[in-house]
Design a protein around this motif. Structure first.
Motif, PDB file in Angstrom:
ATOM      1  N   ALA A 170       0.842  -1.185   0.000  1.00 32.57           N
ATOM      2  CA  ALA A 170       0.000   0.000   0.000  1.00 32.57           C
ATOM      3  C   ALA A 170       0.885   1.246   0.000  1.00 32.57           C
ATOM      4  O   ALA A 170       1.979   1.245   0.574  1.00 32.57           O
ATOM      5  N   ASP A 177       0.594   5.951  -0.522  1.00 29.61           N
ATOM      6  CA  ASP A 177      -0.283   7.091  -0.328  1.00 29.61           C
ATOM      7  C   ASP A 177      -0.761   7.722  -1.636  1.00 29.61           C
ATOM      8  O   ASP A 177      -1.383   8.793  -1.611  1.00 29.61           O
ATOM      9  N   ASP A 196      -2.957   7.618  -5.444  1.00 27.97           N
ATOM     10  CA  ASP A 196      -4.371   7.389  -5.734  1.00 27.97           C
ATOM     11  C   ASP A 196      -4.601   6.481  -6.935  1.00 27.97           C
ATOM     12  O   ASP A 196      -5.737   6.290  -7.361  1.00 27.97           O
ATOM     13  N   ARG A 233      -3.543   3.202  -0.521  1.00 32.07           N
ATOM     14  CA  ARG A 233      -3.727   2.710   0.846  1.00 32.07           C
ATOM     15  C   ARG A 233      -5.195   2.548   1.226  1.00 32.07           C
ATOM     16  O   ARG A 233      -5.564   1.650   1.978  1.00 32.07           O
ATOM     17  N   ARG A 234      -6.056   3.390   0.702  1.00 31.33           N
ATOM     18  CA  ARG A 234      -7.469   3.330   1.068  1.00 31.33           C
ATOM     19  C   ARG A 234      -8.272   2.410   0.143  1.00 31.33           C
ATOM     20  O   ARG A 234      -9.467   2.230   0.352  1.00 31.33           O
ATOM     21  N   ALA A 235      -7.615   1.855  -0.858  1.00 26.14           N
ATOM     22  CA  ALA A 235      -8.329   0.988  -1.807  1.00 26.14           C
ATOM     23  C   ALA A 235      -8.478  -0.411  -1.235  1.00 26.14           C
ATOM     24  O   ALA A 235      -7.565  -0.947  -0.586  1.00 26.14           O
ATOM     25  N   GLU A 272       0.374  -4.343   4.055  1.00 27.29           N
ATOM     26  CA  GLU A 272      -0.765  -3.457   4.304  1.00 27.29           C
ATOM     27  C   GLU A 272      -1.753  -3.439   3.141  1.00 27.29           C
ATOM     28  O   GLU A 272      -2.376  -2.416   2.848  1.00 27.29           O
ATOM     29  N   TRP A 322      -5.285  -4.514   1.344  1.00 28.24           N
ATOM     30  CA  TRP A 322      -6.657  -4.869   1.707  1.00 28.24           C
ATOM     31  C   TRP A 322      -7.310  -5.574   0.539  1.00 28.24           C
ATOM     32  O   TRP A 322      -7.238  -5.109  -0.605  1.00 28.24           O
TER      33      TRP A 322
END
Length: 257
Positions: free
Chosen positions: A66, A68, A70, A123-125, A143, A145
């Protein structure tokens, strides 16, 4: 999947196109996969999102981490110059699936070629499906997901650092698995011939472990709530772990706070 079918399934992995094929004596290697004309050459930084990720890699490391940014980004690092035949290829399908291949389909190359694949995921995906097919090297997930994780490896090492997934399946021969978890999956299934798995988990982790096969062993630092022959429960038993195969070892170690 029962342990008496595992050997034939794992041997089939050696025969499929995603793994190394060739004459080791003459040092000629090749990969095979369908729809070569759909693939693009080299690495990329994608403009559109990725839902599913499938990687087929040979004998060298795969790193998925992961970051930062997009957008999903991927590239290879090689020990020697690559050309149109030996560089990586990818196909980003309209449905959001991303397929990554080691080299051009059907082309011979020297087995001295060593390439590490790097994949960076926002990271948020949260990916849906992640499948990794690899031989003889390290697979590192850091890290990441995803909902479902599948790893197929021969003589490889799988290392997972704070990777979150709902369900996980590993099919392996002569492999090691080291998983560092803060949040455990709902289920873990390992189908194997000769492997050692070590799960580093919180002291209050809840697991239920079922061992099926020949010479299957469990060693745990966690307190056992209930134990029967080949079935052990730790904590609330929420994470269902099933080990199927021959000469399989599982160790549960408590992580330091």
């Amino acid at each position: 999947m029962k342990y008496n079918t595992i050997i034939s399934v794992l041997m089939a992995l050696l025969m499929c196109g995603c793994f190394r094929v060739g004459d080791f004596k003459n040092a000629d290697m090749r990969v095979h996969y369908d729809s070569q004309d759909k693939y693009s050459m080299g690495g990329a930084k994608l403009d559109k999102p990725v839902d599913d990720l499938t990687i087929s890699w040979l004998g060298d490391s795969v790193v998925i981490e992961a970051y930062d940014g997009d957008r999903v980004e991927f590239y290879e690092v090689s020990n020697q110059p690559t050309d149109d035949n030996t560089t990586m290829y990818y196909w980003h399908k309209p449905d959001g699936s991303l397929l990554i291949q080691y080299a051009k389909s059907g082309v011979k190359f020297n087995n001295e070629l060593q390439k590490t694949l790097h994949v960076k995921v926002p990271r948020r995906a949260a990916l849906d499906e992640v499948e990794i097919n690899e031989t003889g090297a390290v697979i590192l997930l850091c890290e990441v997901w995803c909902n479902n994780l599948e790893v197929n490896t021969v003589s490889g090492q799988l290392v997972m650092e704070e990777t979150k997934c709902s369900d996980m399946e590993v099919n392996c021969v002569s492999a090691t698995i080291d998983a560092y978890w803060t949040k455990l999956p709902n289920s873990v299934e390992i189908n194997t011939v000769s492997s050692t798995s070590t799960f580093y988990v919180p002291e209050n982790a809840g697991l239920s472990c079922e061992l099926n096969g020949v010479h299957a062993e469990l060693d745990s630092e966690l307190p056992v709530v209930r134990h029967q022959k080949r079935y052990s429960v730790f904590g609330d038993g929420a994470c269902e772990v099933e080990i199927n195969g021959v000469s399989a070892k599982l160790a549960l170690k408590a992580r330091a706070k």
